[in-house]
Design a protein around this motif. Structure first.
Motif, PDB file in Angstrom:
ATOM      1  N   GLU A 172      -9.554  79.897  66.444  1.00 60.41           N
ATOM      2  CA  GLU A 172     -10.444  79.283  67.787  1.00 60.41           C
ATOM      3  C   GLU A 172      -9.247  78.977  68.214  1.00 60.41           C
ATOM      4  O   GLU A 172      -7.693  78.229  68.990  1.00 60.41           O
ATOM      5  N   LEU A 173      -9.477  77.557  67.110  1.00 58.08           N
ATOM      6  CA  LEU A 173      -8.203  76.330  68.198  1.00 58.08           C
ATOM      7  C   LEU A 173      -6.682  76.491  67.356  1.00 58.08           C
ATOM      8  O   LEU A 173      -6.365  75.657  68.062  1.00 58.08           O
ATOM      9  N   PHE A 174      -5.801  77.434  66.444  1.00 55.32           N
ATOM     10  CA  PHE A 174      -4.513  77.730  66.475  1.00 55.32           C
ATOM     11  C   PHE A 174      -4.318  78.181  66.187  1.00 55.32           C
ATOM     12  O   PHE A 174      -3.365  78.835  65.946  1.00 55.32           O
ATOM     13  N   GLY A 175      -5.240  79.335  66.135  1.00 56.03           N
ATOM     14  CA  GLY A 175      -4.545  81.203  66.722  1.00 56.03           C
ATOM     15  C   GLY A 175      -4.107  81.811  65.210  1.00 56.03           C
ATOM     16  O   GLY A 175      -3.375  82.169  64.992  1.00 56.03           O
ATOM     17  N   TRP A 176      -5.369  81.118  63.926  1.00 56.14           N
ATOM     18  CA  TRP A 176      -4.526  81.474  62.842  1.00 56.14           C
ATOM     19  C   TRP A 176      -4.806  82.638  62.399  1.00 56.14           C
ATOM     20  O   TRP A 176      -6.208  83.525  63.133  1.00 56.14           O
ATOM     21  N   THR A 177      -3.995  83.690  61.701  1.00 64.21           N
ATOM     22  CA  THR A 177      -4.397  84.600  60.594  1.00 64.21           C
ATOM     23  C   THR A 177      -4.968  84.525  59.289  1.00 64.21           C
ATOM     24  O   THR A 177      -4.270  83.703  59.184  1.00 64.21           O
TER      25      THR A 177
ATOM     26  N   LYS B  69       0.712  81.601  60.496  1.00 62.53           N
ATOM     27  CA  LYS B  69       0.575  80.739  61.742  1.00 62.53           C
ATOM     28  C   LYS B  69       1.776  81.410  62.407  1.00 62.53           C
ATOM     29  O   LYS B  69       2.999  81.532  62.065  1.00 62.53           O
ATOM     30  N   ASP B  70       1.937  83.010  63.523  1.00 61.86           N
ATOM     31  CA  ASP B  70       2.838  83.706  64.179  1.00 61.86           C
ATOM     32  C   ASP B  70       3.397  84.245  62.769  1.00 61.86           C
ATOM     33  O   ASP B  70       4.490  84.531  62.354  1.00 61.86           O
ATOM     34  N   GLY B  71       2.263  85.018  61.699  1.00 59.46           N
ATOM     35  CA  GLY B  71       2.801  85.516  60.603  1.00 59.46           C
ATOM     36  C   GLY B  71       3.804  84.921  59.703  1.00 59.46           C
ATOM     37  O   GLY B  71       3.945  85.847  58.679  1.00 59.46           O
ATOM     38  N   GLN B  72       4.059  84.009  59.780  1.00 60.11           N
ATOM     39  CA  GLN B  72       4.497  82.994  58.709  1.00 60.11           C
ATOM     40  C   GLN B  72       2.983  81.925  57.798  1.00 60.11           C
ATOM     41  O   GLN B  72       2.406  81.741  58.664  1.00 60.11           O
ATOM     42  N   PRO B  73       3.292  82.087  56.598  1.00 62.62           N
ATOM     43  CA  PRO B  73       2.295  80.974  55.772  1.00 62.62           C
ATOM     44  C   PRO B  73       1.942  80.155  56.240  1.00 62.62           C
ATOM     45  O   PRO B  73       3.380  79.993  56.354  1.00 62.62           O
TER      46      PRO B  73
END
Length: 259
Positions: free
Chosen positions: A30-35, A52-56
């Protein structure tokens, strides 16, 4: 987007030890948009990679409470020879908390304490070559050591990791040095002897880049976090110290636009 320049001795990775991995995952999503990708339980103990944006950008692992440590973020430094680095740390006033261990197909890790007792991780690259995004919104932006024995800490990181020390401030009010200088700086050491609480150990802080510090604080509070230090404009950005939903401290930094 260029990959981070992670040289030997500099920060290369962060991970969170959390008593409630799912709650932490939800919080930072929620805070940073992490997956996330949860690792194989048998091979990696369920170690979770955050993207984040597909990068670890970070890892998360279970804090089972047996260590006695609270939930905490850890900074890892890159080393070329982890065995030699651990030996050097021990020979220069440090402590070995976890001896080198191989992480299958990924690299080698260890946990040590520096000369002032601050805990940090070491990582020897294998298949995993650290975070691939820095100083972008939702990614780690800075690493900072709060220490009571500033001279001993500086000497430790010079002797063990070959740090090229740049003096930023050298007064009783502000004593601070960095690994590298100016835009090339990768980490900082702060003399915290005048304000670190007696019960608090020397420790490393992780800063995350954000687009708007005040909005990030609002989101943190709404999702069960707390404010340790309110947002403040500094020469290095608009910064604040927070805790996440399980109590792990972290910092945020917003670049202040000039003009």
């Amino acid at each position: 987007m260029p990959k981070p320049d992670i040289t030997s001795g500099s920060p290369c990775w962060i991970d969170l030890m959390t008593a409630d991995p799912q709650r932490s995952m939800d919080f930072y999503s929620e805070l940073f948009g992490w997956t996330y990708e949860v690792g194989d339980q048998e091979k990696y103990g369920g170690y979770t990679m955050a993207f984040k944006d597909g990068q670890p950008v970070a890892g998360l692992m279970m804090n089972d409470g047996q260590s006695g440590y609270p939930d905490v973020w850890s900074t890892y430094l890159r080393v070329d020879d982890i065995g030699a680095a651990v030996d050097a740390a021990a020979a220069n006033g440090g402590a070995v908390y976890m001896p080198p261990m191989e992480v299958p197909e990924q690299g080698k890790m260890a946990m040590i304490g520096d000369a002032g007792g601050a805990s940090l991780g070491l990582w020897e690259f294998g298949g995993h070559t650290g975070y691939q995004l820095v100083a972008e919104s939702g990614a780690p932006a800075w690493h900072e050591l709060f220490t009571r024995d500033f001279p001993a800490a500086v000497k430790f990181y010079q002797d063990v990791f070959g740090w090229d020390i740049n003096v930023v401030g050298d007064t009783d009010e502000f004593r601070y040095s960095t690994l590298g200088a100016n835009e090339e700086a990768k980490a900082g050491i702060m003399d915290a002897s005048s304000f670190l609480p007696a019960e608090a150990p020397a420790n490393w802080h992780v800063y995350f880049a954000v687009d708007n510090a005040d909005e990030t604080i609002e989101k943190t509070l709404a999702r069960g976090g707390t404010v340790i230090q309110p947002a403040e404009d500094t020469p290095f950005g608009r910064n604040a110290a927070l805790t996440d939903a399980t109590g792990a401290p972290f910092w945020i930094t917003q670049e202040i636009k000039q003009g």
